[in-house]
Design an enzyme around this catalytic site. Sequence first.
Site, PDB file in Angstrom:
ATOM      1  N   TYR A 171      89.709 -14.948  11.305  1.00  0.00           N
ATOM      2  CA  TYR A 171      90.815 -15.883  11.493  1.00  0.00           C
ATOM      3  C   TYR A 171      91.057 -16.650  10.205  1.00  0.00           C
ATOM      4  O   TYR A 171      92.197 -16.758   9.731  1.00  0.00           O
ATOM      5  CB  TYR A 171      90.514 -16.856  12.634  1.00  0.00           C
ATOM      6  CG  TYR A 171      91.607 -17.879  12.831  1.00  0.00           C
ATOM      7  CD1 TYR A 171      92.758 -17.559  13.546  1.00  0.00           C
ATOM      8  CD2 TYR A 171      91.504 -19.159  12.296  1.00  0.00           C
ATOM      9  CE1 TYR A 171      93.770 -18.490  13.726  1.00  0.00           C
ATOM     10  CE2 TYR A 171      92.511 -20.092  12.471  1.00  0.00           C
ATOM     11  CZ  TYR A 171      93.641 -19.754  13.180  1.00  0.00           C
ATOM     12  OH  TYR A 171      94.656 -20.670  13.339  1.00  0.00           O
ATOM     13  N   SER A 188      96.824 -22.474   8.685  1.00  0.00           N
ATOM     14  CA  SER A 188      95.861 -23.329   9.384  1.00  0.00           C
ATOM     15  C   SER A 188      95.044 -24.078   8.352  1.00  0.00           C
ATOM     16  O   SER A 188      94.857 -23.600   7.223  1.00  0.00           O
ATOM     17  CB  SER A 188      94.925 -22.462  10.239  1.00  0.00           C
ATOM     18  OG  SER A 188      93.821 -23.211  10.709  1.00  0.00           O
ATOM     19  N   LYS A 197      94.486 -16.303   7.821  1.00  0.00           N
ATOM     20  CA  LYS A 197      95.348 -17.440   7.519  1.00  0.00           C
ATOM     21  C   LYS A 197      95.384 -17.729   6.015  1.00  0.00           C
ATOM     22  O   LYS A 197      96.426 -18.138   5.477  1.00  0.00           O
ATOM     23  CB  LYS A 197      94.890 -18.672   8.305  1.00  0.00           C
ATOM     24  CG  LYS A 197      95.115 -18.543   9.806  1.00  0.00           C
ATOM     25  CD  LYS A 197      96.586 -18.352  10.148  1.00  0.00           C
ATOM     26  CE  LYS A 197      96.864 -18.393  11.626  1.00  0.00           C
ATOM     27  NZ  LYS A 197      98.307 -18.279  11.950  1.00  0.00           N
ATOM     28  N   ASP A 215     106.442  -8.082  20.499  1.00  0.00           N
ATOM     29  CA  ASP A 215     105.022  -7.898  20.226  1.00  0.00           C
ATOM     30  C   ASP A 215     104.907  -7.664  18.722  1.00  0.00           C
ATOM     31  O   ASP A 215     105.325  -6.619  18.224  1.00  0.00           O
ATOM     32  CB  ASP A 215     104.483  -6.709  21.011  1.00  0.00           C
ATOM     33  CG  ASP A 215     103.002  -6.434  20.750  1.00  0.00           C
ATOM     34  OD1 ASP A 215     102.415  -7.086  19.867  1.00  0.00           O
ATOM     35  OD2 ASP A 215     102.446  -5.551  21.431  1.00  0.00           O
TER      36      ASP A 215
END
Length: 253
Positions: free
Chosen positions: A149, A136, A153, A56
């Site tokens: 997000y 990304s 990234k 994790d």
Amino acid sequence: MDLSNRTVLIVGGTSGIGRELARRFAAAGSTVAVGGRSPEALSELAGEGFGVFGIDVTDSVSVARARDAVLAQYPGLDTVVTMSGVMLLEDLRDSAHFEVAQTTIDTNLVGTIRVVDAFTPHLVERGAGTFITVTSGIAFLPFPPMPTYAASKAAVHAYSEALRVQLDSAGVGVVELVPPAVATAGQEKVNPHALPLDDFAAEVMELLSQDPTPDEILVERVLVHRWAERDGTYDGLVAQRSQALAMLPGRQG
């Protein structure tokens, strides 16, 4: 990069892109281990012959325990891929989004740093090896419904750039994989323009096999994102992508 004789750990490789890359590395002749949180997925991968480890990335103790187990079984580990990530919608007009932002940063950015930190001493001691971080296209061309997000990234991109410089003298390389939208886990229904996973993985492996390996692995489909500012298309593309705000609850009208 010679893909035929590496010892690879893919953290976050239990599904999607990570799982497909695990299979591709193995098919090329590398020894591959996969880390992730899903016992069911890990069991399936073990059945395919992969080494599997529970991890994790939001838990430093879990990361350290997984590192020790991986290095005990694979002392020749030379490649660490950090795939773990979450991709969540956020409405910034709703203060409840902050919990989503925290989760996203802790997984995508801090989780990447935890994994890199855990394996850096091993690779530095070897004097050779590679980290493959995953960002990304959204790091370079934001998708408004997923602001944190995009920020996470973009941060991993900047971190990868600095990491590459700091580890260069130790013989450790840093390669950044920059996916576009890829058709995984039903993405083909959400985004009919998503790149088929097989096509993406084949292009990635071809780019990784180049000598020298590029610092950034950019498949053809992601170039429009990566170079939008340079090419003068950034503002128009962000405006176009802002139409996706209708995905947020209460924004349809």
